[in-house]
Design a protein around this motif. Structure first.
Motif, PDB file in Angstrom:
ATOM      1  N   SER A  12       9.126 -12.538 -45.433  1.00 59.33           N
ATOM      2  CA  SER A  12      10.013 -13.562 -44.861  1.00 59.33           C
ATOM      3  C   SER A  12       9.822 -14.987 -45.280  1.00 59.33           C
ATOM      4  O   SER A  12      10.763 -15.623 -45.728  1.00 59.33           O
ATOM      5  CB  SER A  12       9.961 -13.662 -43.447  1.00 59.33           C
ATOM      6  OG  SER A  12      10.789 -14.316 -42.730  1.00 59.33           O
ATOM      7  N   PHE A  13       8.427 -15.215 -45.684  1.00 55.79           N
ATOM      8  CA  PHE A  13       8.265 -16.480 -46.105  1.00 55.79           C
ATOM      9  C   PHE A  13       8.549 -16.605 -47.579  1.00 55.79           C
ATOM     10  O   PHE A  13       9.098 -17.582 -48.010  1.00 55.79           O
ATOM     11  CB  PHE A  13       6.666 -16.721 -46.074  1.00 55.79           C
ATOM     12  CG  PHE A  13       6.164 -18.029 -46.487  1.00 55.79           C
ATOM     13  CD1 PHE A  13       6.128 -19.186 -45.729  1.00 55.79           C
ATOM     14  CD2 PHE A  13       5.560 -18.349 -47.832  1.00 55.79           C
ATOM     15  CE1 PHE A  13       5.797 -20.496 -46.143  1.00 55.79           C
ATOM     16  CE2 PHE A  13       5.043 -19.449 -47.915  1.00 55.79           C
ATOM     17  CZ  PHE A  13       5.363 -20.291 -47.341  1.00 55.79           C
ATOM     18  N   ALA A  14       8.411 -15.721 -48.305  1.00 52.15           N
ATOM     19  CA  ALA A  14       8.653 -15.433 -49.738  1.00 52.15           C
ATOM     20  C   ALA A  14      10.271 -15.791 -49.882  1.00 52.15           C
ATOM     21  O   ALA A  14      10.856 -16.094 -50.901  1.00 52.15           O
ATOM     22  CB  ALA A  14       8.455 -14.195 -50.445  1.00 52.15           C
ATOM     23  N   ALA A  15      10.995 -15.380 -48.931  1.00 50.50           N
ATOM     24  CA  ALA A  15      12.506 -15.512 -49.212  1.00 50.50           C
ATOM     25  C   ALA A  15      13.005 -17.127 -48.781  1.00 50.50           C
ATOM     26  O   ALA A  15      14.257 -17.300 -48.892  1.00 50.50           O
ATOM     27  CB  ALA A  15      13.177 -14.690 -48.123  1.00 50.50           C
ATOM     28  N   PHE A  57       6.974 -32.153 -41.702  1.00 49.69           N
ATOM     29  CA  PHE A  57       7.542 -31.240 -40.567  1.00 49.69           C
ATOM     30  C   PHE A  57       7.997 -30.037 -41.263  1.00 49.69           C
ATOM     31  O   PHE A  57       7.874 -28.978 -40.241  1.00 49.69           O
ATOM     32  CB  PHE A  57       9.079 -32.291 -40.481  1.00 49.69           C
ATOM     33  CG  PHE A  57       9.759 -31.405 -39.356  1.00 49.69           C
ATOM     34  CD1 PHE A  57       9.679 -31.919 -38.224  1.00 49.69           C
ATOM     35  CD2 PHE A  57      10.906 -30.638 -39.519  1.00 49.69           C
ATOM     36  CE1 PHE A  57      10.310 -31.116 -37.035  1.00 49.69           C
ATOM     37  CE2 PHE A  57      11.615 -30.071 -38.682  1.00 49.69           C
ATOM     38  CZ  PHE A  57      11.371 -30.363 -37.333  1.00 49.69           C
ATOM     39  N   SER A  58       8.453 -29.915 -42.386  1.00 42.84           N
ATOM     40  CA  SER A  58       8.789 -28.786 -42.797  1.00 42.84           C
ATOM     41  C   SER A  58       7.751 -27.605 -42.821  1.00 42.84           C
ATOM     42  O   SER A  58       8.125 -26.431 -42.406  1.00 42.84           O
ATOM     43  CB  SER A  58       9.366 -28.702 -44.296  1.00 42.84           C
ATOM     44  OG  SER A  58      10.496 -29.492 -44.429  1.00 42.84           O
ATOM     45  N   ILE A  59       6.518 -27.622 -43.299  1.00 37.99           N
ATOM     46  CA  ILE A  59       5.400 -26.690 -43.596  1.00 37.99           C
ATOM     47  C   ILE A  59       5.018 -26.660 -41.948  1.00 37.99           C
ATOM     48  O   ILE A  59       4.600 -25.581 -41.536  1.00 37.99           O
ATOM     49  CB  ILE A  59       4.263 -26.908 -44.274  1.00 37.99           C
ATOM     50  CG1 ILE A  59       3.643 -28.337 -43.863  1.00 37.99           C
ATOM     51  CG2 ILE A  59       4.936 -27.212 -45.624  1.00 37.99           C
ATOM     52  CD1 ILE A  59       2.191 -28.594 -44.559  1.00 37.99           C
ATOM     53  N   GLY A  60       5.026 -27.658 -41.027  1.00 34.70           N
ATOM     54  CA  GLY A  60       4.586 -27.538 -39.463  1.00 34.70           C
ATOM     55  C   GLY A  60       5.550 -26.546 -39.000  1.00 34.70           C
ATOM     56  O   GLY A  60       5.009 -25.839 -38.130  1.00 34.70           O
ATOM     57  N   SER A  62       7.566 -24.241 -40.159  1.00 35.02           N
ATOM     58  CA  SER A  62       7.368 -23.017 -40.631  1.00 35.02           C
ATOM     59  C   SER A  62       6.106 -22.220 -40.172  1.00 35.02           C
ATOM     60  O   SER A  62       6.286 -21.101 -39.703  1.00 35.02           O
ATOM     61  CB  SER A  62       7.563 -22.812 -42.116  1.00 35.02           C
ATOM     62  OG  SER A  62       8.713 -23.244 -42.738  1.00 35.02           O
ATOM     63  N   ALA A  63       5.056 -23.091 -40.132  1.00 37.52           N
ATOM     64  CA  ALA A  63       3.817 -22.318 -39.518  1.00 37.52           C
ATOM     65  C   ALA A  63       4.035 -22.081 -38.111  1.00 37.52           C
ATOM     66  O   ALA A  63       3.744 -20.866 -37.625  1.00 37.52           O
ATOM     67  CB  ALA A  63       2.724 -23.401 -39.745  1.00 37.52           C
ATOM     68  N   ALA A  64       4.682 -22.800 -37.254  1.00 37.83           N
ATOM     69  CA  ALA A  64       4.932 -22.623 -35.727  1.00 37.83           C
ATOM     70  C   ALA A  64       5.859 -21.346 -35.675  1.00 37.83           C
ATOM     71  O   ALA A  64       5.517 -20.522 -34.719  1.00 37.83           O
ATOM     72  CB  ALA A  64       5.313 -23.738 -35.061  1.00 37.83           C
ATOM     73  N   GLY A  65       6.970 -21.271 -36.441  1.00 37.85           N
ATOM     74  CA  GLY A  65       7.659 -20.282 -36.321  1.00 37.85           C
ATOM     75  C   GLY A  65       7.174 -18.960 -36.668  1.00 37.85           C
ATOM     76  O   GLY A  65       7.404 -17.921 -35.909  1.00 37.85           O
ATOM     77  N   TYR A  66       6.496 -19.058 -37.905  1.00 44.79           N
ATOM     78  CA  TYR A  66       5.711 -17.680 -38.097  1.00 44.79           C
ATOM     79  C   TYR A  66       4.751 -17.254 -37.096  1.00 44.79           C
ATOM     80  O   TYR A  66       4.585 -16.032 -37.134  1.00 44.79           O
ATOM     81  CB  TYR A  66       5.402 -17.724 -39.560  1.00 44.79           C
ATOM     82  CG  TYR A  66       6.466 -17.671 -40.526  1.00 44.79           C
ATOM     83  CD1 TYR A  66       7.171 -16.530 -40.640  1.00 44.79           C
ATOM     84  CD2 TYR A  66       6.672 -18.661 -41.380  1.00 44.79           C
ATOM     85  CE1 TYR A  66       8.392 -16.206 -41.497  1.00 44.79           C
ATOM     86  CE2 TYR A  66       7.883 -18.527 -42.587  1.00 44.79           C
ATOM     87  CZ  TYR A  66       8.830 -17.122 -42.325  1.00 44.79           C
ATOM     88  OH  TYR A  66       9.735 -17.117 -43.144  1.00 44.79           O
ATOM     89  N   VAL A  97      -2.185 -29.080 -44.995  1.00 45.64           N
ATOM     90  CA  VAL A  97      -2.229 -27.721 -44.132  1.00 45.64           C
ATOM     91  C   VAL A  97      -1.794 -27.559 -42.819  1.00 45.64           C
ATOM     92  O   VAL A  97      -2.112 -28.533 -41.991  1.00 45.64           O
ATOM     93  CB  VAL A  97      -3.826 -27.200 -44.244  1.00 45.64           C
ATOM     94  CG1 VAL A  97      -3.855 -25.664 -43.643  1.00 45.64           C
ATOM     95  CG2 VAL A  97      -4.299 -27.218 -45.680  1.00 45.64           C
ATOM     96  N   ALA A  98      -0.852 -26.915 -42.515  1.00 49.12           N
ATOM     97  CA  ALA A  98      -0.295 -26.702 -41.205  1.00 49.12           C
ATOM     98  C   ALA A  98      -0.973 -25.498 -40.643  1.00 49.12           C
ATOM     99  O   ALA A  98      -0.713 -24.108 -40.949  1.00 49.12           O
ATOM    100  CB  ALA A  98       1.236 -26.677 -41.237  1.00 49.12           C
ATOM    101  N   THR A  99      -1.469 -25.526 -39.325  1.00 49.57           N
ATOM    102  CA  THR A  99      -1.748 -24.363 -38.446  1.00 49.57           C
ATOM    103  C   THR A  99      -0.830 -24.456 -37.369  1.00 49.57           C
ATOM    104  O   THR A  99      -0.874 -25.126 -36.230  1.00 49.57           O
ATOM    105  CB  THR A  99      -3.259 -24.809 -38.079  1.00 49.57           C
ATOM    106  OG1 THR A  99      -4.036 -24.951 -39.242  1.00 49.57           O
ATOM    107  CG2 THR A  99      -3.629 -23.434 -37.227  1.00 49.57           C
ATOM    108  N   GLY A 100      -0.015 -23.228 -37.315  1.00 45.27           N
ATOM    109  CA  GLY A 100       0.797 -22.758 -36.236  1.00 45.27           C
ATOM    110  C   GLY A 100       0.374 -21.985 -35.196  1.00 45.27           C
ATOM    111  O   GLY A 100      -0.416 -20.999 -35.737  1.00 45.27           O
ATOM    112  N   ARG A 101       0.403 -22.272 -34.117  1.00 46.74           N
ATOM    113  CA  ARG A 101      -0.197 -21.401 -33.027  1.00 46.74           C
ATOM    114  C   ARG A 101       0.761 -21.160 -31.642  1.00 46.74           C
ATOM    115  O   ARG A 101       2.023 -22.086 -31.670  1.00 46.74           O
ATOM    116  CB  ARG A 101      -1.240 -22.216 -32.247  1.00 46.74           C
ATOM    117  CG  ARG A 101      -2.525 -22.154 -33.185  1.00 46.74           C
ATOM    118  CD  ARG A 101      -3.715 -22.797 -32.351  1.00 46.74           C
ATOM    119  NE  ARG A 101      -4.811 -22.896 -33.023  1.00 46.74           N
ATOM    120  CZ  ARG A 101      -5.209 -23.907 -33.954  1.00 46.74           C
ATOM    121  NH1 ARG A 101      -4.570 -24.885 -33.967  1.00 46.74           N
ATOM    122  NH2 ARG A 101      -6.603 -23.590 -34.674  1.00 46.74           N
ATOM    123  N   VAL A 102       1.004 -20.061 -30.998  1.00 44.97           N
ATOM    124  CA  VAL A 102       1.794 -19.749 -30.053  1.00 44.97           C
ATOM    125  C   VAL A 102       1.058 -20.227 -28.855  1.00 44.97           C
ATOM    126  O   VAL A 102      -0.039 -19.839 -28.529  1.00 44.97           O
ATOM    127  CB  VAL A 102       1.976 -18.101 -30.110  1.00 44.97           C
ATOM    128  CG1 VAL A 102       2.807 -17.815 -28.670  1.00 44.97           C
ATOM    129  CG2 VAL A 102       2.763 -17.714 -31.265  1.00 44.97           C
TER     130      VAL A 102
END
Length: 139
Positions: A12-15, A57-60, A62-66, A97-102
């Protein structure tokens, strides 16, 4: 988390053409956590020579979404319903470096957060925090 679930995130990320444009890459995938890194390239700077808030914002986002996607069945995707960013410091460095967490997974809404750090000469500085809501949608 198994390899099939990790592969789904990576495919999904590669797309995402935006992530390709930014030179971003996934550097870690675990259940409820995704890390994305992006170089601060000349085309992603603002007028004072720092990384642009749009890159942060963009990488933050995406990291949160993934990160949210890691908690969902394989037949679902996510879209951002809303996300807020607090910019804490200029994006000085070689890469972000963005670290996304649930925070709270769910079938209808997933509450997520992301921290973005700038790296310069081996020093990591938190430059932004994001918090938002992801909505599961059919894949």
């Amino acid at each position: 988390m198994d390899d099939t679930a990790r592969d789904r995130i990576r495919r999904s990320f590669a797309a995402q053409s935006m992530m390709k444009t930014l030179g971003a890459e996934i550097i870690e995938v675990e259940e409820g956590l995704v890390r994305i890194a992006s170089p601060i390239v000349p085309g992603a700077m603002q007028q004072q020579g720092f990384g642009h808030a749009g890159l942060t914002f963009s990488i933050g986002d995406s990291a949160a979404g993934y990160a949210a996607l890691t908690t969902l069945p394989l037949d679902l995707e996510v879209v951002t319903a809303e996300i807020k960013v607090n910019l804490l410091a200029p994006a000085r460095g070689d890469r972000l470096v963005a670290t996304g967490r649930v925070i709270k997974p769910g079938k209808r809404l997933c509450v997520v957060t992301s921290e973005v750090h700038a790296e310069l000469d081996g020093v990591s500085t938190m430059i932004a925090v994001l918090q938002g809501t992801m909505v599961p949608v059919p894949g």
